[in-house]
Scaffold this active site. Sequence first.
Site, PDB file in Angstrom:
ATOM      1  NE  ARG A  53       0.085   1.233   3.561  1.00  0.00           N
ATOM      2  CZ  ARG A  53       1.063   2.216   3.633  1.00  0.00           C
ATOM      3  NH1 ARG A  53       2.326   1.676   3.882  1.00  0.00           N
ATOM      4  NH2 ARG A  53       0.678   3.255   3.778  1.00  0.00           N
ATOM      5  N   GLY A  54       0.229   2.458  -0.199  1.00  0.00           N
ATOM      6  CA  GLY A  54       0.911   3.504  -0.155  1.00  0.00           C
ATOM      7  C   GLY A  54       1.103   3.802  -1.736  1.00  0.00           C
ATOM      8  CB  ALA A  55       0.318   6.967  -3.664  1.00  0.00           C
ATOM      9  NE  ARG A  90      -6.350   0.930  -2.095  1.00  0.00           N
ATOM     10  CZ  ARG A  90      -5.540   1.288  -0.908  1.00  0.00           C
ATOM     11  NH1 ARG A  90      -4.177   1.221  -0.820  1.00  0.00           N
ATOM     12  NH2 ARG A  90      -6.215   2.089  -0.108  1.00  0.00           N
ATOM     13  CG  ASP A 246      -3.171   8.217  -1.253  1.00  0.00           C
ATOM     14  OD1 ASP A 246      -2.904   8.755  -0.249  1.00  0.00           O
ATOM     15  OD2 ASP A 246      -2.561   6.820  -1.461  1.00  0.00           O
TER      16      ASP A 246
HETATM   17  O1  MRU Z   1      -4.693   3.188   2.088  1.00  0.00           O
HETATM   18  P1  MRU Z   1      -3.139   3.349   1.856  1.00  0.00           P
HETATM   19  O2  MRU Z   1      -2.493   2.734   3.128  1.00  0.00           O
HETATM   20  O3  MRU Z   1      -2.650   2.932   0.822  1.00  0.00           O
HETATM   21  O4  MRU Z   1      -3.072   4.896   2.211  1.00  0.00           O
HETATM   22  C1  MRU Z   1      -1.589   5.372   2.157  1.00  0.00           C
HETATM   23  C2  MRU Z   1      -1.383   6.888   2.222  1.00  0.00           C
HETATM   24  O5  MRU Z   1      -2.655   7.498   2.222  1.00  0.00           O
HETATM   25  C3  MRU Z   1      -0.113   7.572   2.183  1.00  0.00           C
HETATM   26  O6  MRU Z   1      -0.156   8.713   3.169  1.00  0.00           O
HETATM   27  C4  MRU Z   1      -0.038   8.139   0.796  1.00  0.00           C
HETATM   28  O7  MRU Z   1      -0.258   6.975   0.017  1.00  0.00           O
HETATM   29  C5  MRU Z   1       1.292   8.756   0.514  1.00  0.00           C
HETATM   30  S1  MRU Z   1       2.487   7.325   0.518  1.00  0.00           S
HETATM   31  C6  MRU Z   1       3.869   7.944   0.314  1.00  0.00           C
END
Ligand code: MRU
Length: 371
Positions: A53-55, A90, A246
């Site tokens: 997870r994480g963009a 997603r 994101d």
């Molecule tokens: O739902 P997630 O855990 O994928 O959400 C992640 C976030 O909101 C992060 O803050 C965002 O992706 C930035 S990551 C460098």
Amino acid sequence: MQVGGVSWRTIRVGADGWSVEVIDQRLLPHRFQVARLVSLQDAADAIRSMTVRGAPLIGATAAYGVALALRVDASDESLVEAAEILGATRPTAINLAWALDAAVAVLGTLPPDERLSAAYRHAAGLCDDDVATNSAIGEHGLALIRAAWRRRHAAGATRVNILTHCNAGWLATVDWGTALAPVYKAHAEGIPVHVWVDETRPRNQGAALTAWELGQAGIPHTVVVDSASGHLMQRGLVDLCFVGTDRTTSDGDVANKIGTYPTALAARDNGVPFYVCVPGPSIDWSLANGQDIPIEVRADSEVLGVEGVLADGSTARVRIAPTGTMALNPAFDVTPARLVTGLVTERGIAVADRRDLARLYPEMATERAGD
Ligand code: MRU
């Protein structure tokens, strides 16, 4: 980054030269386990289930997912279908579409028999670029922490307090992280940083992942409930906020984990600088208004229950609301540009508006109709 003294990236090609290894983030902080992805479906499931997870990491996983698909069938149809399947996993992080569009553009022009090796090269290059991008964000953010520390130190403080929301550390990227990259660099430079970690309900990425990362790096941190951040700011206990994103629009509106917007409101009310760390691939040049960003709505069970470990080390999910209670679970919110002190990019720090973003990314900004 280091885990138990060993250097790790969040995603890599396995020893067999083709399978893809990722850290299973659903198990952290209780268990560090690598998951092996061997097919397009595995890659799509890993993104959907939040194994990764994480963009930025979602984008990197998608790029490798294309390579896994092409191992089976490198035809035009297979390439397009892989991009469609991965793209539907997603909706909010723009890095996913960015990585897939780039893969299709690069690979689509090649003859099918050259696509597989090119797909692995493309994914590896995307990962290396992500690391370099985040390191550069870290340098620009470090300048902000240095300046804050100089001011605080002169006023007699013993540490600089940074508040972050969700996990925008190295686990959310290939390495370094976005919002935590400046923190890692400040710590390495000897600046006494302390991080307030919003727990980030409902999936608790702050309490589970950010706290784990910071602990591995030996950086002092304290987990707080999301609703405590305003109180901490009122008491003068937060010097800077750093969050990730994101998707950020061309006008500087910021989609990030749910709860980011109220944190930004509290920061504005208390005069605390609120910075968003934005890699170039997280900017959506096709959207100006953040309210047009699709917001993922996840299962209500994430809100109605919590998951954790029991005393015997086994994991359990327990219900916290009455049976039959309804819940709504929007996973992201949008912080309007006016609440953002600055966008910390790999190219420097921009005011959160179209003109200043265009100064840093002239080649992207000119592509927009009407500019
Ligand atoms: O739902 P997630 O855990 O994928 O959400 C992640 C976030 O909101 C992060 O803050 C965002 O992706 C930035 S990551 C460098």
